[in-house]
Enzyme design. Structure first.
Site, PDB file in Angstrom:
ATOM      1  N   CYS A   1       2.065  25.517   7.103  1.00  0.00           N
ATOM      2  CA  CYS A   1       3.298  26.227   7.449  1.00  0.00           C
ATOM      3  C   CYS A   1       3.363  27.652   6.901  1.00  0.00           C
ATOM      4  O   CYS A   1       4.177  28.448   7.382  1.00  0.00           O
ATOM      5  CB  CYS A   1       4.511  25.429   6.971  1.00  0.00           C
TER       6      CYS A   1
ATOM      7  N   HIS B   1       9.926  30.092   5.336  1.00  0.00           N
ATOM      8  CA  HIS B   1       8.985  30.542   4.312  1.00  0.00           C
ATOM      9  C   HIS B   1       8.847  32.062   4.404  1.00  0.00           C
ATOM     10  O   HIS B   1       8.492  32.603   5.458  1.00  0.00           O
ATOM     11  CB  HIS B   1       7.615  29.906   4.525  1.00  0.00           C
TER      12      HIS B   1
END
Length: 351
Positions: free
Chosen positions: A150, A243
């Site tokens: 990710c 993120h």
């Protein structure tokens, strides 16, 4: 467009639930089988799953009986998505592929296999041809495709225009990773509230390795990895989704900031004309406001499928520094895998 019958492995977990949420009204894919652990097998999904998504559980899955993740129980599906934990994914995904059932996986286990595509459709769509090198079945009916870590997704997507235009000589990245990336129940509240944890086990090696495969070139049935060093630091921060990455890049060809911004702004996705349902119109968004991107404001852009970039500036060490960000459980997990499946349909690997 043909409708595909889809199985979902790891259906009760956080990533599995995200798959279910995103696929609820998908125009091509319909979930017809759900797989989970022995503990959940035999129960209706509504009873087996502790639903943590912010929208109600779709009616279409509530009464589906959860199955064990055994290929012989999934004979009526066209392919499966895997949201399995890495502790069990190797054997289970391999078993499905050997049974002639294609697997599109979010797990890390097969990402470094030289015959398995590690895929971001906007970055390396040609790597799907690695499927022809797999030998799970004699007739080629069973195979595995993976989506990246990710962090590797927004990192590599933001690097792709720079890699193509100028070449990359070195890279330093620090990730500030949302707590949803730790699954459920995730990080204990007393560890993360008002705090930053400067280490995530096993994460930095994936950040160092996966972009080099993604940016590599496919030739004669193999990927020649990109060749530049990556120094990675992975941290966990008290953010729910998104993120955020601080990236500094050394370039092989010198470029000023205008040239770098132009390379990012003018980059064209190679899948733009394929009209894939989950593909963002603008997979890479360059923000000019120095306060952007922010997870709270931008993680959900383009349905959570966009990578946002900002604070592009001249670096005092190496050449250019910038911030990148993407939704970790959508673009970096379930949504990315679904986009992979859509590309595989368009390219004739799923029929």
């Amino acid at each position: 467009m043909t409708s595909f019958r889809v199985g979902l492995l790891g259906a009760t977990g956080a990533v599995g639930q995200k798959f279910i949420k995103i696929l609820e009204n998908h125009p091509w894919f319909q979930i017809t089988a759900l797989g989970a652990s022995k503990r959940s097998a035999g129960k209706p999904y509504a009873e087996a799953a502790n639903w943590i998504e912010s929208t109600p559980m779709p009616e279409s899955v509530k009464q589906l009986k959860v199955l064990e993740c055994k290929s012989e129980l999934f004979k009526d599906v066209d392919f499966v998505f895997s949201g399995l934990d890495s502790s069990v994914a190797t054997d289970i995904e391999g078993d499905f592929a050997k049974a002639g059932i294609p697997v599109i996986s979010n797990a890390k286990n097969y990402r470094t296999d030289p015959t398995v595509p590690l895929l971001i459709p906007e970055v390396n769509p040609d790597h799907i041809d690695l499927i022809h090198e797999q030998r799970f079945t004699k007739d080629g009916s069973g195979w595995i495709v993976t989506n990246p870590n990710c962090v590797a997704v927004p990192l590599t997507t933001s690097l792709k225009p720079l890699h193509d235009a100028f070449g990359i000589s070195s890279l330093v990245v620090t990730s500030m990773q949302a707590i949803s990336g730790a699954g459920y129940p995730g990080v204990p509240s007393l560890d993360i509230m008002g705090n930053v944890i400067p280490y995530i086990g096993g994460e930095e090696s994936k950040i160092r390795q996966e972009p080099l495969k993604l940016l590599g070139t496919l030739s004669k049935g193999a990927v020649k990895y990109a060749d530049f060093p990556i120094e990675a630091t992975a941290t966990r921060v008290p953010v729910i989704n998104g993120h955020l990455l601080s990236i500094t890049v050394g370039l092989k060809m010198k470029a000023d900031l205008d040239e770098i911004r132009d390379a990012m702004n003018n980059w064209k996705s190679p899948i733009h004309e394929l009209d894939l349902p989950s593909a963002p119109e603008f997979p890479l968004k360059v923000h000019t406001d120095p306060r952007y991107p922010q997870p709270r404001l931008h993680a959900d852009s383009e349905g959570g499928m966009q990578t946002a970039v900002g604070r592009i500036r001249q670096a005092h060490v190496m050449d250019v520094s910038y911030i990148a960000m993407a939704h970790n459980t959508v673009r970096g997990a379930a949504g990315g895998a679904i986009l992979n499946a859509e590309l595989l349909v368009r390219k004739g690997f799923l029929k």
